[in-house]
Design a protein around this motif. Structure first.
Motif, short mmCIF file in Angstrom:
data_model
loop_
_atom_site.label_atom_id
_atom_site.label_comp_id
_atom_site.label_asym_id
_atom_site.label_seq_id
_atom_site.Cartn_x
_atom_site.Cartn_y
_atom_site.Cartn_z
N SER A 112 -3.86 34.91 81.34
CA SER A 112 -4.00 36.38 81.29
C SER A 112 -4.99 36.80 80.21
O SER A 112 -5.68 37.80 80.35
CB SER A 112 -2.64 37.03 81.05
OG SER A 112 -2.11 36.65 79.79
N LEU A 115 -8.39 36.46 81.72
CA LEU A 115 -8.62 37.42 82.80
C LEU A 115 -8.75 38.85 82.28
O LEU A 115 -9.60 39.61 82.76
CB LEU A 115 -7.47 37.35 83.82
CG LEU A 115 -7.38 36.08 84.66
CD1 LEU A 115 -6.11 36.11 85.51
CD2 LEU A 115 -8.60 35.92 85.55
N PHE A 116 -7.91 39.21 81.30
CA PHE A 116 -7.86 40.60 80.83
C PHE A 116 -8.24 40.75 79.36
O PHE A 116 -8.23 41.86 78.84
CB PHE A 116 -6.46 41.18 81.05
CG PHE A 116 -6.01 41.10 82.48
CD1 PHE A 116 -6.60 41.91 83.45
CD2 PHE A 116 -5.02 40.22 82.86
CE1 PHE A 116 -6.19 41.83 84.76
CE2 PHE A 116 -4.61 40.14 84.18
CZ PHE A 116 -5.19 40.94 85.13
N ASP A 118 -8.18 39.28 75.11
CA ASP A 118 -7.19 39.25 74.03
C ASP A 118 -7.90 39.65 72.75
O ASP A 118 -8.05 38.86 71.81
CB ASP A 118 -6.59 37.85 73.92
CG ASP A 118 -5.35 37.83 73.02
OD1 ASP A 118 -4.90 38.93 72.61
OD2 ASP A 118 -4.85 36.74 72.73
#
Length: 260
Positions: A112, A115-116, A118
């Motif tokens: 994640s 993908l998105f 951090d």
């Protein structure tokens, strides 16, 4: 000052915003939204290769993004159907990347983040790479601004004055690959296209010149980063998607105000 994670996140986001704004204008002018998606989705394959061979995430992402960008630019130059070809490459690259990363031990737990994004985990070394890469891309855009602008708005005129549109298309493709590699830690591979397109689209209706549009897009992107991170901390929401959500709100507001 850099010991504070929120300060590092703000600096990383601003570094990306300053280059994503002007570059996103060219993406909008050239109608290259799918181009950005193809390059960004290929970044996941770069992440998988980097983890598998224990090399820098930025290096692996940049290598694959450059290959994808050059491939797409070559296919477009040879007259391939733009939307269909980019659609196939975009989704295929993402699928290959997700399959490849599933075979890397321990990578699924961090998926994640790739993908998105951090952004709150950005370190000092990340800041050096982000700002260094952003400065490089901005320098290229400034040096070749007139050539890139002419070939983007009118390829026939560009050829008439001795500018090769294929060269300028390749320059933009490589610049896009660098920005995708930089953004993997900030907003992730699925959202970088939004950070390129949404601020530029929001600035388009108010800009009286291409230069003002580029400056406006960078300003909106920077404001989206600041407000998005603040909102993310207040609401405990994911930082990358929140930044893009704020940018989308800016776009909606620009459309409403423009009509009035």
């Amino acid at each position: 000052m850099l010991d504070d994670f929120f300060t590092r996140a703000i600096l990383a986001g601003l570094g990306l915003a300053l280059v994503a704004g002007p570059l996103g204008c060219f993406v909008v002018w050239r109608r290259m939204a799918y181009f950005g998606d193809s390059t960004a989705h290929a970044a996941i394959l770069g992440v998988a290769l980097a983890l598998a061979f224990d090399i820098s995430i930025y290096a692996g992402t940049l290598a694959v993004a450059v290959v994808m960008a050059v491939t797409v630019a070559a296919l477009v130059s040879r007259g391939q159907a733009m939307d269909t070809m980019l659609g196939v490459l975009s989704h295929s690259a993402l699928a290959f990347g997700l399959v490849a990363i599933s075979f890397v031990p321990g990578a699924r737990s961090d998926l994640s983040g790739y993908l998105f994004g951090d952004i709150l985990a950005v370190g000092r070394s990340d800041l050096v790479l982000i700002w260094g890469g952003a400065a490089l891309v901005l320098a290229v855009l400034m040096i070749r601004w007139q050539r890139l602008l002419t070939s983007s708005l009118n390829e026939e005129l560009a050829m008439a004055v001795g500018i090769d549109p294929r060269v300028e298309r390749l320059v933009l493709s490589l610049a896009l690959a660098v920005v995708v590699a930089l953004a993997i830690r900030v907003v992730g591979s699925l959202l970088i296209s939004a950070m390129l397109i949404v601020p530029a689209a929001a600035a388009r209706g108010w800009a009286g010149s291409p230069e003002r549009m580029a400056a406006g897009a960078a300003s909106i992107a920077a404001a989206s980063v600041g407000l998005g991170l603040w909102t993310s901390l207040r609401l405990d929401s994911p930082a990358g998607p929140t930044i893009v959500t704020v940018a989308a709100i800016f776009f909606v507001a620009s459309q409403i105000l423009r009509r009035h």
